[in-house]
Design an enzyme around this catalytic site. Structure first.
Site, PDB file in Angstrom:
ATOM      1  N   MET A  93       0.840  -1.206   0.000  1.00  0.00           N
ATOM      2  CA  MET A  93       0.000   0.000   0.000  1.00  0.00           C
ATOM      3  C   MET A  93       0.874   1.255   0.000  1.00  0.00           C
ATOM      4  SD  MET A  93      -3.430  -0.845   2.078  1.00  0.00           S
ATOM      5  CE  MET A  93      -2.833  -0.518   3.721  1.00  0.00           C
ATOM      6  N   LEU A 151       6.552   3.061   1.692  1.00  0.00           N
ATOM      7  CA  LEU A 151       7.500   1.943   1.775  1.00  0.00           C
ATOM      8  C   LEU A 151       8.618   2.188   2.787  1.00  0.00           C
ATOM      9  CD1 LEU A 151       7.875   0.908  -1.999  1.00  0.00           C
ATOM     10  CD2 LEU A 151       6.151   0.198  -0.312  1.00  0.00           C
ATOM     11  N   HIS A 196       9.139  -3.485   3.530  1.00  0.00           N
ATOM     12  CA  HIS A 196       8.721  -3.673   2.135  1.00  0.00           C
ATOM     13  C   HIS A 196       9.940  -3.964   1.250  1.00  0.00           C
ATOM     14  CE1 HIS A 196       5.519  -0.747   3.597  1.00  0.00           C
ATOM     15  NE2 HIS A 196       4.786  -1.731   3.163  1.00  0.00           N
ATOM     16  N   GLN A 210     -10.431  -2.472   2.122  1.00  0.00           N
ATOM     17  CA  GLN A 210      -9.979  -3.158   3.330  1.00  0.00           C
ATOM     18  C   GLN A 210     -10.005  -2.255   4.557  1.00  0.00           C
ATOM     19  OE1 GLN A 210      -6.055  -4.064   1.464  1.00  0.00           O
ATOM     20  NE2 GLN A 210      -5.203  -3.612   3.478  1.00  0.00           N
ATOM     21  N   ASP A 264       2.375  -9.354   8.783  1.00  0.00           N
ATOM     22  CA  ASP A 264       0.919  -9.495   8.730  1.00  0.00           C
ATOM     23  C   ASP A 264       0.619 -10.993   8.627  1.00  0.00           C
ATOM     24  OD1 ASP A 264      -0.135  -6.519   8.227  1.00  0.00           O
ATOM     25  OD2 ASP A 264       1.743  -6.815   7.158  1.00  0.00           O
ATOM     26  N   GLN A 301      -2.780 -12.144   7.399  1.00  0.00           N
ATOM     27  CA  GLN A 301      -2.924 -11.865   5.966  1.00  0.00           C
ATOM     28  C   GLN A 301      -2.221 -12.945   5.137  1.00  0.00           C
ATOM     29  OE1 GLN A 301      -2.697  -7.852   3.997  1.00  0.00           O
ATOM     30  NE2 GLN A 301      -0.595  -8.514   3.667  1.00  0.00           N
ATOM     31  N   MET A 327       8.794  -2.818  11.813  1.00  0.00           N
ATOM     32  CA  MET A 327       8.589  -1.681  10.900  1.00  0.00           C
ATOM     33  C   MET A 327       7.171  -1.711  10.360  1.00  0.00           C
ATOM     34  SD  MET A 327      12.026  -1.112   8.806  1.00  0.00           S
ATOM     35  CE  MET A 327      13.571  -0.878   9.657  1.00  0.00           C
ATOM     36  N   ARG A 378       2.411   2.560   9.586  1.00  0.00           N
ATOM     37  CA  ARG A 378       1.635   3.261  10.628  1.00  0.00           C
ATOM     38  C   ARG A 378       2.504   3.769  11.786  1.00  0.00           C
ATOM     39  NH1 ARG A 378      -2.592  -0.587   8.905  1.00  0.00           N
ATOM     40  NH2 ARG A 378      -4.318   0.671   8.116  1.00  0.00           N
TER      41      ARG A 378
HETATM   42  P1  AMP Z   1       1.452  -2.993   3.487  1.00  0.00           P
HETATM   43  O1  AMP Z   1       1.981  -1.947   2.576  1.00  0.00           O
HETATM   44  O2  AMP Z   1       1.469  -2.605   4.928  1.00  0.00           O
HETATM   45  O3  AMP Z   1       0.140  -3.568   3.024  1.00  0.00           O
HETATM   46  O4  AMP Z   1       2.487  -4.187   3.400  1.00  0.00           O
HETATM   47  C1  AMP Z   1       2.848  -4.761   2.164  1.00  0.00           C
HETATM   48  C2  AMP Z   1       3.622  -6.020   2.426  1.00  0.00           C
HETATM   49  O5  AMP Z   1       4.807  -5.710   3.169  1.00  0.00           O
HETATM   50  C3  AMP Z   1       2.828  -7.039   3.268  1.00  0.00           C
HETATM   51  O6  AMP Z   1       3.050  -8.343   2.751  1.00  0.00           O
HETATM   52  C4  AMP Z   1       3.425  -6.866   4.629  1.00  0.00           C
HETATM   53  O7  AMP Z   1       3.337  -8.023   5.429  1.00  0.00           O
HETATM   54  C5  AMP Z   1       4.874  -6.558   4.304  1.00  0.00           C
HETATM   55  N1  AMP Z   1       5.518  -5.871   5.433  1.00  0.00           N
HETATM   56  C6  AMP Z   1       5.097  -4.747   6.054  1.00  0.00           C
HETATM   57  N2  AMP Z   1       5.901  -4.457   7.106  1.00  0.00           N
HETATM   58  C7  AMP Z   1       6.835  -5.435   7.152  1.00  0.00           C
HETATM   59  C8  AMP Z   1       7.943  -5.710   8.010  1.00  0.00           C
HETATM   60  N3  AMP Z   1       8.253  -4.929   9.051  1.00  0.00           N
HETATM   61  N4  AMP Z   1       8.691  -6.793   7.748  1.00  0.00           N
HETATM   62  C9  AMP Z   1       8.389  -7.612   6.697  1.00  0.00           C
HETATM   63  N5  AMP Z   1       7.360  -7.414   5.860  1.00  0.00           N
HETATM   64  C10 AMP Z   1       6.592  -6.332   6.074  1.00  0.00           C
END
Ligand code: AMP
Length: 292
Positions: A30, A33, A37, A61, A156, A159, A190, A193
């Site tokens: 989303m 980054l 990410h 969502q 997540d 998820q 990380m 949010r």
């Molecule tokens: P988001 O942009 O929050 O929807 O996250 C996109 C992807 O990045 C999802 O698969 C998350 O699980 C992954 N992600 C977010 N934060 C982390 C983190 N600290 N470590 C590993 N993967 C992450």
């Protein structure tokens, strides 16, 4: 690196890559980054011939009253980061490209993907409708990009489990790879949010990791019952006045159903509201012979 805003542009680029015999990887995000990410993107670039990153703040969502409007949008920095890592394509659609009726037709879409059971606890309880939105958009991305491999973070954890289930149940010919949680030096997972936290709240946000560490210590010391672990984790969080527990749960690592005894593999997961940010974190407790 191509920046595509339409489905037609993506299809054209992906068709070209596939005709060249390339293995296509997808990292759905989303935006906003951070190194979490980027760890997924790095791995995708390493393992695939063609890396597509989607950047889309998916409205379906978010429940009314959640942070859809204020969600960090940092497209310029994100695209620089993706380019530096040698990603091949960013798909950054407008909301109407994915949901053509949104805005004018609130019932858009009429087709939803709902995964049962795996969504029945944890964030599935506190955010009703959340995983329906996640699965629907990920299924759309899978159909638009048709990757061979897709990368998701263990951050997540629910998820990831839900997407694995959906992929299996709907026979998407896609390998789902789960990637480890990337943390700040002090242990905070990380998250986009985390940007919502002021400096005091940032300190208090450490309570999630502290509670998980305490759980780990108890399990290493031989605790086999879940309730004392959950009670102790709750006590840890209560020491932080700006933190409010949403849930602390111990579930099996496959269908994410609550367990009473700690028989690895189990997932210890929690969600805590810290000031304006709802934060989640987890650890996977694996059988000792599977530890690296
Ligand atoms: P988001 O942009 O929050 O929807 O996250 C996109 C992807 O990045 C999802 O698969 C998350 O699980 C992954 N992600 C977010 N934060 C982390 C983190 N600290 N470590 C590993 N993967 C992450």
């Amino acid at each position: 690196m191509i920046i595509a805003q339409t489905i037609a542009q993506v299809r054209q680029n992906i068709t070209d890559a596939r005709q060249k015999g390339k293995v296509i990887g997808l990292v759905p995000t989303m935006g906003g980054l951070h190194q979490g990410h980027y760890s997924l993107i790095r791995r995708c670039v390493e393992e695939c011939d063609y890396t597509a990153v989607s950047i889309f703040v998916n409205p379906t969502q978010f429940a009314p009253g959640e942070d859809l409007k204020g969600y960090p949008r940092t497209f310029e920095a994100d695209s620089e980061g993706c380019k530096d890592l040698d990603a091949d394509l960013i798909f950054a659609p407008a909301s109407e490209e994915i949901y053509p009726g949104q805005g004018t037709d609130p019932s858009d879409p009429l087709t939803w993907i709902h995964v049962e059971k795996v969504t029945s606890h944890l964030c599935g309880t506190s955010r009703p409708g959340h995983f329906r939105g996640v699965c629907t958009v990920v299924a759309k991305l899978f159909n638009i990009i048709q990757p061979d491999i897709a990368y998701f973070g263990q951050k997540d954890a629910q998820q990831l489990a839900v997407i694995r289930q959906m992929t299996k149940d709907l026979n998407f010919p896609i390998e789902i790879i789960g990637c480890p949680i990337v943390r700040e030096k002090d242990g905070l997972a990380m998250s986009t949010r985390n940007k919502y936290l002021d400096s005091e709240q940032r300190k208090q946000a450490l309570c999630l990791n502290k509670a998980l560490k305490r759980a780990e210590e108890m399990i290493v010391a031989g605790q086999k019952n879940c309730q004392p672990v959950i009670d102790e984790m709750t006590k840890v969080i209560q020491q932080y006045p700006q933190a409010k527990v949403d849930y602390i749960s111990i579930v099996d690592s496959d269908l994410l159903q609550p367990v009473t005894r700690i028989v690895p593999p189990v997932l210890i997961a929690l969600a805590v509201q810290v000031g304006p940010a709802r934060l989640i974190d987890n650890i996977l407790v694996v059988p000792t012979d599977k530890k690296q």
